[in-house]
Design a protein around this motif. Structure first.
Motif, PDB file in Angstrom:
ATOM      1  N   MET A 188     -28.419 -63.602  54.564  1.00 43.70           N
ATOM      2  CA  MET A 188     -28.039 -64.649  55.485  1.00 43.70           C
ATOM      3  C   MET A 188     -26.750 -64.262  56.204  1.00 43.70           C
ATOM      4  O   MET A 188     -25.778 -63.854  55.575  1.00 43.70           O
ATOM      5  CB  MET A 188     -27.828 -65.971  54.736  1.00 43.70           C
ATOM      6  CG  MET A 188     -27.368 -67.108  55.635  1.00 43.70           C
ATOM      7  SD  MET A 188     -27.022 -68.618  54.680  1.00 43.70           S
ATOM      8  CE  MET A 188     -28.678 -68.995  54.101  1.00 43.70           C
ATOM      9  N   SER A 189     -26.721 -64.386  57.546  1.00 40.21           N
ATOM     10  CA  SER A 189     -25.508 -64.077  58.290  1.00 40.21           C
ATOM     11  C   SER A 189     -24.484 -65.176  58.066  1.00 40.21           C
ATOM     12  O   SER A 189     -24.810 -66.311  57.699  1.00 40.21           O
ATOM     13  CB  SER A 189     -25.812 -63.967  59.790  1.00 40.21           C
ATOM     14  OG  SER A 189     -26.109 -65.241  60.337  1.00 40.21           O
ATOM     15  N   LEU A 190     -23.204 -64.827  58.306  1.00 37.33           N
ATOM     16  CA  LEU A 190     -22.160 -65.814  58.119  1.00 37.33           C
ATOM     17  C   LEU A 190     -22.334 -66.985  59.072  1.00 37.33           C
ATOM     18  O   LEU A 190     -22.054 -68.134  58.739  1.00 37.33           O
ATOM     19  CB  LEU A 190     -20.791 -65.168  58.326  1.00 37.33           C
ATOM     20  CG  LEU A 190     -20.374 -64.138  57.279  1.00 37.33           C
ATOM     21  CD1 LEU A 190     -19.009 -63.566  57.626  1.00 37.33           C
ATOM     22  CD2 LEU A 190     -20.371 -64.724  55.894  1.00 37.33           C
ATOM     23  N   GLU A 191     -22.805 -66.711  60.294  1.00 39.44           N
ATOM     24  CA  GLU A 191     -22.985 -67.774  61.271  1.00 39.44           C
ATOM     25  C   GLU A 191     -24.081 -68.741  60.830  1.00 39.44           C
ATOM     26  O   GLU A 191     -23.951 -69.956  60.936  1.00 39.44           O
ATOM     27  CB  GLU A 191     -23.306 -67.178  62.642  1.00 39.44           C
ATOM     28  CG  GLU A 191     -22.126 -66.484  63.325  1.00 39.44           C
ATOM     29  CD  GLU A 191     -21.715 -65.186  62.630  1.00 39.44           C
ATOM     30  OE1 GLU A 191     -22.570 -64.571  61.946  1.00 39.44           O
ATOM     31  OE2 GLU A 191     -20.543 -64.802  62.745  1.00 39.44           O
ATOM     32  N   LYS A 192     -25.190 -68.229  60.302  1.00 42.96           N
ATOM     33  CA  LYS A 192     -26.264 -69.090  59.838  1.00 42.96           C
ATOM     34  C   LYS A 192     -25.831 -69.912  58.632  1.00 42.96           C
ATOM     35  O   LYS A 192     -26.346 -70.996  58.391  1.00 42.96           O
ATOM     36  CB  LYS A 192     -27.489 -68.248  59.493  1.00 42.96           C
ATOM     37  CG  LYS A 192     -28.192 -67.661  60.718  1.00 42.96           C
ATOM     38  CD  LYS A 192     -29.424 -66.877  60.313  1.00 42.96           C
ATOM     39  CE  LYS A 192     -30.131 -66.314  61.553  1.00 42.96           C
ATOM     40  NZ  LYS A 192     -31.329 -65.516  61.175  1.00 42.96           N
ATOM     41  N   ALA A 193     -24.886 -69.396  57.877  1.00 45.64           N
ATOM     42  CA  ALA A 193     -24.411 -70.120  56.696  1.00 45.64           C
ATOM     43  C   ALA A 193     -23.622 -71.365  57.065  1.00 45.64           C
ATOM     44  O   ALA A 193     -23.427 -72.251  56.237  1.00 45.64           O
ATOM     45  CB  ALA A 193     -23.553 -69.210  55.824  1.00 45.64           C
ATOM     46  N   ASP A 194     -23.158 -71.475  58.319  1.00 43.71           N
ATOM     47  CA  ASP A 194     -22.332 -72.604  58.727  1.00 43.71           C
ATOM     48  C   ASP A 194     -23.126 -73.903  58.878  1.00 43.71           C
ATOM     49  O   ASP A 194     -22.663 -74.978  58.513  1.00 43.71           O
ATOM     50  CB  ASP A 194     -21.637 -72.301  60.058  1.00 43.71           C
ATOM     51  CG  ASP A 194     -20.504 -71.310  59.905  1.00 43.71           C
ATOM     52  OD1 ASP A 194     -20.067 -71.079  58.768  1.00 43.71           O
ATOM     53  OD2 ASP A 194     -20.067 -70.763  60.931  1.00 43.71           O
ATOM     54  N   ASP A 195     -24.306 -73.825  59.481  1.00 45.14           N
ATOM     55  CA  ASP A 195     -25.140 -75.002  59.730  1.00 45.14           C
ATOM     56  C   ASP A 195     -24.417 -76.064  60.540  1.00 45.14           C
ATOM     57  O   ASP A 195     -24.721 -77.254  60.441  1.00 45.14           O
ATOM     58  CB  ASP A 195     -25.636 -75.616  58.416  1.00 45.14           C
ATOM     59  CG  ASP A 195     -26.613 -74.703  57.676  1.00 45.14           C
ATOM     60  OD1 ASP A 195     -27.188 -73.812  58.325  1.00 45.14           O
ATOM     61  OD2 ASP A 195     -26.796 -74.904  56.473  1.00 45.14           O
TER      62      ASP A 195
END
Length: 282
Positions: A1-8
């Motif tokens: 999972m990319s860091l950006e996708k982890a933000d939600d």
């Protein structure tokens, strides 16, 4: 999972609570090498941090208590749990407590957060309960009663072991860096001003990074130094990095509220001023 996708899309407010301090430390106490540094006073503060979204509070470290601070020669200011409650967040609001590492000034007060799940890196608990503790120098920064509190929480199914990069909630990821301790992890939090990295003891003072000169309590100097560029990469800018013990944090960030001056500051807004002015150089 990319860091950006982890933000939600979730953004947090962040507060830093100062719970202890010492005025007696000198420059020579805070760096491995002091050859090019002027000696003199270099105070140290002790913090816990809280990431807040709605009614949910994720606490980063539990701090310590008055007896432990006094026994080790530091000035205790306030109980972190009571300070958090005084700012409007009861200990029961804490759903997760990140243990950046298991040193005495970060691991205390777990029993005061009855609904929290504890997040610790698996290398850290192996170090704190393994053969390394046969060495007094390595054992000194740990407190056996605090270590036992993690074991008790483990047997109560309240501990999550991390490895590498771990997402514990939308917008919050933990990143293993080691160095200061084998299992030290830093915390990346999405805020309205961007991604803030709570460096904990990967960066005691801003000067440790700016001078590439580690704090002298360290198990792996190379890992300690290699953590600096990693942290810069995870943060949106150098202004988004929060040092773990630097008193300048209290002066360059605004109070959490009009009643919290000298107690808690908010880190989800930009700092006012540069920490570089405190560099103890010739």
């Amino acid at each position: 999972m990319s860091l950006e996708k982890a933000d939600d899309g979730v953004e947090y407010e962040i507060l830093a609570i100062r719970y202890a301090t010492t005025k007696s430390r000198q420059v020579r106490d805070n760096f491995i090498s002091t050859h090019d540094l002027h000696d003199g006073p270099m105070p140290m503060d002790f913090f816990v941090w809280a990431a807040i979204h709605g009614d949910r509070v994720i606490l980063i470290d539990g701090g310590s208590d008055e007896e432990t601070c006094t026994r080790r020669g530091y000035q205790f200011l306030r109980c972190p749990a009571q300070a958090l409650a005084g700012l409007g967040y009861a200990p029961e609001c804490v759903t997760d407590l990140v243990i950046t590492h298991m040193h005495w000034d970060h691991l205390g007060n777990l029993e005061k957060f009855p609904k929290a799940r504890f997040h610790v890196h698996k290398r850290e608990i192996a170090h704190a309960t393994g053969c390394a503790m046969c060495q007094p120098t390595l054992r000194r920064p740990y407190d056996v009663s605090q270590v036992c509190s993690v074991i008790k929480a483990l047997y109560a199914d309240r501990v999550q072991f991390n490895h590498g990069e771990t997402r514990i909630a939308p917008g919050i990821t933990l990143h293993h860096v080691g160095g200061h301790t084998p299992g030290l992890q830093v915390v990346r939090v999405r805020t309205r001003r961007g991604h803030v990295v709570l460096a904990s003891d990967a960066l005691h003072f801003y000067a440790n990074s700016l001078l590439s000169n580690p704090f002298p309590v360290v198990v792996d100097v190379q890992d300690y130094l290699e953590a600096f560029p990693k942290i810069r990469g995870w943060a949106d800018s150098s202004d988004h990095i929060i040092a773990g013990h630097d008193p300048v944090v209290m002066s360059i960030y605004p109070p959490w509220s009009e009643f919290s001056r000298d107690i808690a500051v908010r880190l989800d807004v930009p700092p006012k001023g540069e920490p570089t002015s405190l560099l103890p150089v010739a």
